[in-house]
Design a protein around this motif. Structure first.
Motif, PDB file in Angstrom:
ATOM      1  N   THR A  95    -109.399 109.431 -36.333  1.00 15.09           N
ATOM      2  CA  THR A  95    -107.953 109.249 -36.185  1.00 15.09           C
ATOM      3  C   THR A  95    -107.515 107.841 -36.508  1.00 15.09           C
ATOM      4  N   ALA A  96    -108.287 106.865 -36.069  1.00 16.74           N
ATOM      5  CA  ALA A  96    -107.900 105.474 -36.246  1.00 16.74           C
ATOM      6  C   ALA A  96    -108.503 104.886 -37.507  1.00 16.74           C
ATOM      7  N   LYS A  97    -107.792 103.958 -38.088  1.00 19.31           N
ATOM      8  CA  LYS A  97    -108.336 103.158 -39.181  1.00 19.31           C
ATOM      9  C   LYS A  97    -109.174 102.050 -38.542  1.00 19.31           C
ATOM     10  N   ARG A  98    -110.384 101.855 -39.043  1.00 17.95           N
ATOM     11  CA  ARG A  98    -111.312 100.910 -38.437  1.00 17.95           C
ATOM     12  C   ARG A  98    -111.589  99.745 -39.377  1.00 17.95           C
ATOM     13  N   ALA A  99    -111.693  98.543 -38.818  1.00 21.50           N
ATOM     14  CA  ALA A  99    -111.962  97.356 -39.619  1.00 21.50           C
ATOM     15  C   ALA A  99    -112.794  96.367 -38.815  1.00 21.50           C
ATOM     16  N   LEU A 100    -113.317  95.365 -39.519  1.00 23.55           N
ATOM     17  CA  LEU A 100    -113.939  94.212 -38.883  1.00 23.55           C
ATOM     18  C   LEU A 100    -113.045  93.000 -39.109  1.00 23.55           C
ATOM     19  N   MET A 101    -113.054  92.080 -38.136  1.00 28.01           N
ATOM     20  CA  MET A 101    -112.181  90.915 -38.229  1.00 28.01           C
ATOM     21  C   MET A 101    -112.966  89.635 -37.982  1.00 28.01           C
ATOM     22  N   ASP A 102    -112.729  88.655 -38.840  1.00 27.83           N
ATOM     23  CA  ASP A 102    -113.277  87.308 -38.704  1.00 27.83           C
ATOM     24  C   ASP A 102    -112.397  86.541 -37.708  1.00 27.83           C
ATOM     25  N   THR A 103    -113.011  85.973 -36.676  1.00 27.30           N
ATOM     26  CA  THR A 103    -112.230  85.386 -35.574  1.00 27.30           C
ATOM     27  C   THR A 103    -112.199  83.861 -35.557  1.00 27.30           C
ATOM     28  N   TRP A 120    -103.008  85.403 -34.559  1.00 27.94           N
ATOM     29  CA  TRP A 120    -102.170  86.609 -34.564  1.00 27.94           C
ATOM     30  C   TRP A 120    -100.701  86.252 -34.353  1.00 27.94           C
ATOM     31  N   GLY A 121    -100.459  85.380 -33.373  1.00 29.44           N
ATOM     32  CA  GLY A 121     -99.088  85.105 -32.958  1.00 29.44           C
ATOM     33  C   GLY A 121     -98.300  84.270 -33.940  1.00 29.44           C
ATOM     34  N   GLY A 122     -98.946  83.280 -34.565  1.00 23.36           N
ATOM     35  CA  GLY A 122     -98.236  82.381 -35.469  1.00 23.36           C
ATOM     36  C   GLY A 122     -98.556  82.567 -36.935  1.00 23.36           C
ATOM     37  N   GLY A 123     -99.593  83.356 -37.224  1.00 24.11           N
ATOM     38  CA  GLY A 123     -99.937  83.619 -38.614  1.00 24.11           C
ATOM     39  C   GLY A 123    -100.730  82.532 -39.297  1.00 24.11           C
ATOM     40  N   HIS A 124    -101.198  81.553 -38.541  1.00 22.45           N
ATOM     41  CA  HIS A 124    -101.992  80.460 -39.085  1.00 22.45           C
ATOM     42  C   HIS A 124    -103.121  80.131 -38.122  1.00 22.45           C
ATOM     43  N   ARG A 125    -104.241  79.697 -38.661  1.00 22.47           N
ATOM     44  CA  ARG A 125    -105.335  79.243 -37.811  1.00 22.47           C
ATOM     45  C   ARG A 125    -105.018  77.841 -37.285  1.00 22.47           C
ATOM     46  N   VAL A 126    -105.265  77.655 -36.015  1.00 21.95           N
ATOM     47  CA  VAL A 126    -105.036  76.363 -35.370  1.00 21.95           C
ATOM     48  C   VAL A 126    -106.328  75.929 -34.696  1.00 21.95           C
ATOM     49  N   GLY A 461    -110.420  97.004 -44.727  1.00 23.01           N
ATOM     50  CA  GLY A 461    -111.661  97.178 -43.978  1.00 23.01           C
ATOM     51  C   GLY A 461    -112.198  95.901 -43.375  1.00 23.01           C
ATOM     52  N   PHE A 462    -111.756  94.763 -43.911  1.00 26.51           N
ATOM     53  CA  PHE A 462    -112.160  93.467 -43.369  1.00 26.51           C
ATOM     54  C   PHE A 462    -110.997  92.507 -43.546  1.00 26.51           C
ATOM     55  N   LEU A 463    -110.713  91.714 -42.524  1.00 27.69           N
ATOM     56  CA  LEU A 463    -109.634  90.744 -42.625  1.00 27.69           C
ATOM     57  C   LEU A 463    -109.895  89.563 -41.702  1.00 27.69           C
ATOM     58  N   LYS A 464    -109.201  88.472 -41.973  1.00 26.48           N
ATOM     59  CA  LYS A 464    -109.249  87.300 -41.104  1.00 26.48           C
ATOM     60  C   LYS A 464    -108.176  87.436 -40.035  1.00 26.48           C
ATOM     61  N   ASN A 465    -108.423  86.862 -38.871  1.00 30.44           N
ATOM     62  CA  ASN A 465    -107.522  87.083 -37.747  1.00 30.44           C
ATOM     63  C   ASN A 465    -106.071  86.736 -38.047  1.00 30.44           C
ATOM     64  N   HIS A 466    -105.823  85.648 -38.772  1.00 23.72           N
ATOM     65  CA  HIS A 466    -104.432  85.249 -39.026  1.00 23.72           C
ATOM     66  C   HIS A 466    -103.702  86.236 -39.916  1.00 23.72           C
ATOM     67  N   GLU A 467    -104.432  87.061 -40.673  1.00 24.26           N
ATOM     68  CA  GLU A 467    -103.797  88.042 -41.554  1.00 24.26           C
ATOM     69  C   GLU A 467    -103.164  89.196 -40.778  1.00 24.26           C
ATOM     70  N   LEU A 473     -95.842  92.366 -39.072  1.00 22.31           N
ATOM     71  CA  LEU A 473     -94.472  92.216 -39.565  1.00 22.31           C
ATOM     72  C   LEU A 473     -94.175  93.253 -40.646  1.00 22.31           C
ATOM     73  N   GLU A 474     -95.100  93.427 -41.576  1.00 12.35           N
ATOM     74  CA  GLU A 474     -94.891  94.369 -42.672  1.00 12.35           C
ATOM     75  C   GLU A 474     -94.870  95.810 -42.172  1.00 12.35           C
ATOM     76  N   ALA A 475     -95.727  96.122 -41.191  1.00 12.26           N
ATOM     77  CA  ALA A 475     -95.756  97.482 -40.645  1.00 12.26           C
ATOM     78  C   ALA A 475     -94.419  97.840 -40.005  1.00 12.26           C
ATOM     79  N   ALA A 476     -93.748  96.834 -39.420  1.00 13.47           N
ATOM     80  CA  ALA A 476     -92.460  97.064 -38.771  1.00 13.47           C
ATOM     81  C   ALA A 476     -91.281  96.893 -39.726  1.00 13.47           C
ATOM     82  N   GLY A 477     -91.563  96.561 -40.987  1.00 10.68           N
ATOM     83  CA  GLY A 477     -90.496  96.400 -41.960  1.00 10.68           C
ATOM     84  C   GLY A 477     -89.706  95.114 -41.799  1.00 10.68           C
ATOM     85  N   VAL A 478     -90.345  94.090 -41.236  1.00 11.95           N
ATOM     86  CA  VAL A 478     -89.686  92.806 -41.037  1.00 11.95           C
ATOM     87  C   VAL A 478     -90.032  91.893 -42.205  1.00 11.95           C
TER      88      VAL A 478
END
Length: 486
Positions: A95-103, A120-126, A461-467, A473-478
């Protein structure tokens, strides 16, 4: 005077519990009162959505969840509760789409929760320790402020302080995660719709160094202030809600469920999630909510297997609430993940018929609670009896002596309960419950990420946390290009 096992009738501050049958955990609690276990082992045949864009987003994070934590909790739930975890059921059913994330954070392969949440919150690594403030002082607008500007209701729910790093990372800009008194003040200014968790010390005038009564100030600014479970259940949602149920973090789930007073006053993560959805769903423009199982991370730091597994169960029940709502609603994107691994626990040498690991099934208290009951004059035999009674494990004399000698003494010659021998006890228990630990801190592991609902089909299938920021935003159409640093 040493520790004496109390009678059931005389227990006042000890856990109010009796030996449990294998499938009785939460029997009369979460599973029946909130209507959870919505997935179990039953497959969901379709991931159908009413729209291409998500009206709502529920972002669930089990803080500090190594893959071994997810694995062991699913085994416990299958063998003890007779059903798979909701998270693994999403994978089993496809049911769910599964991925791995670089943290990683901006300055380390190994992130802390502030930097991970800010990605996640700001879209940039700090840098580690920072909340949406970049290495060169850049100010990144937090995602909840963006969604609030779009007219959506927003809220955070957590089992630790509501001012802690993970909820704060979706909400505020602060150069240090330790600025929790100021974060509480930020929440007053932001006027978000639902905030639930612990951390009374940051709102109570008797605990704050400046003497400010933030509870009163929230009330004067139109909030409904909630301080226990009964009050929460009665909330109608006509006002924004600030609910703070305890000082520090909330009790571990295993301790809450086995103590009648705690169970009656402190809600579970699932109960908070259910109420949060009920309130936020009143918004015609939709809502975005973050739900954090924050004490999973604390238990991992303490090498506390019992606390870890049952707080992960507690988190999984919240996953069930979110998925149940999303299935009925059809317009809700659910994201389930963790910000980083922690201590990398796993099952090793579980014994004949898995008897060692299954001792955890009958455990009645967290390591933290148990150790905090021991006194400076507790004898070896009393410690052995106490551990056997509450955790279904029998230490030998050498192990019990090692444990008692590992307590730190304060200036008054009494045990320093801020320095409980958690790691020592975790290693001792490893011989008995088959749960071993690689460390007592965060790891650089890639972590699990699952998504269900509108927009989930675009998850790589793989993404970095800031992505994940722009993904939401895109999923919500913002339109993410509208937002610039303040």
């Amino acid at each position: 005077m040493g520790f004496t096992l109390p009678s059931e009738k005389s227990i006042t501050y000890y856990l109010n519990i009796y030996p449990m049958k294998r499938r009785d955990f939460f029997k009369n609690g979460l599973l029946t009162t909130v209507g959870l276990s919505v997935l179990g082992s039953r497959p969901i045949l379709a991931n159908s959505h009413k729209s291409e864009k998500a009206k709502n987003i529920i972002f669930l994070v089990s803080d500090g969840m190594s893959s071994g934590t997810l694995n062991m909790t699913d085994i416990l739930m299958r063998q003890k509760l007779g059903r798979a975890s909701n998270w693994i059921s999403l994978y089993e059913s496809g049911t769910a789409k599964r991925a791995l994330m670089d943290t990683a954070s901006a300055n380390s392969y190994v992130t802390d929760s502030a930097a991970a949440g800010s990605a996640w919150g700001g879209g940039h690594r700090v840098n580690n320790g920072s909340l949406n403030i970049g290495p060169e002082g850049e100010v990144h607008k937090p995602i909840f402020q963006k969604f609030k500007d779009e007219g959506k209701a927003v809220g955070c729910i957590t089992s630790v302080q509501i001012t802690h790093a993970t909820p704060a990372s979706f909400c505020v800009n602060q150069s240090s995660r330790n600025a929790m008194p100021r974060i509480a003040e930020d929440y007053l200014k932001l006027k978000f719709d639902v905030m639930m968790g612990g951390g009374k010390e940051f709102f109570d005038p008797s605990k704050r160094t400046d003497g400010r009564d933030l509870f009163l100030e929230f009330e004067q600014n139109g909030f409904q202030v909630v301080k226990d479970k009964a009050e929460m259940l009665l909330v109608s949602g006509t006002k924004p809600v600030i609910a703070v149920f305890s000082e520090d973090g909330l009790p571990y789930a295993i301790d809450r469920e086995n103590n009648l007073e705690l169970k009656n006053t402190i809600p579970s993560l699932a109960e908070m999630t259910k109420k949060g959805i009920e309130i936020l769903n009143k918004s015609q423009n939709g809502f975005v909510m973050q739900v954090e199982g924050g004490k999973v991370d604390w238990a991992a730091h303490g090498n506390d297997a019992t606390a870890l597994l049952y707080d992960q169960v507690d988190f999984d029940e919240a996953v069930g609430v979110a998925i149940d709502f999303a299935l009925k609603d059809g317009n809700t994107l659910v994201i389930i993940t963790t910000d980083h691994g922690n201590s990398n626990p796993g099952i090793f040498n579980p014994g004949p018929k898995n008897i060692k690991f299954e001792s955890v099934f009958e455990s009645k208290a967290s390591n933290q609670w148990l150790l905090s009951q021991m006194k400076i004059d507790t004898t070896t035999s009393q410690a052995i009896d106490m551990i056997n009674h509450y955790q279904n494990v029998t230490l030998d004399n050498e192990e019990a002596n090692l444990l008692l000698k590992s307590f730190f003494l304060g200036e008054n010659g009494l045990y320093d309960y801020d320095k409980l021998p958690m790691e020592v006890y975790g290693k001792i228990l490893s011989r008995h419950n088959a749960v071993s630990w690689a460390h007592s801190n965060h790891s650089a592991d890639f972590v699990e990420l699952a998504a269900f609902g509108p927009g989930s089909e675009t998850l790589p299938g793989f993404l970095k946390n800031h992505e994940l920021h722009n993904f939401m935003l895109e999923a919500a159409g913002v339109n993410r290009n509208e937002f610039v640093a303040v």
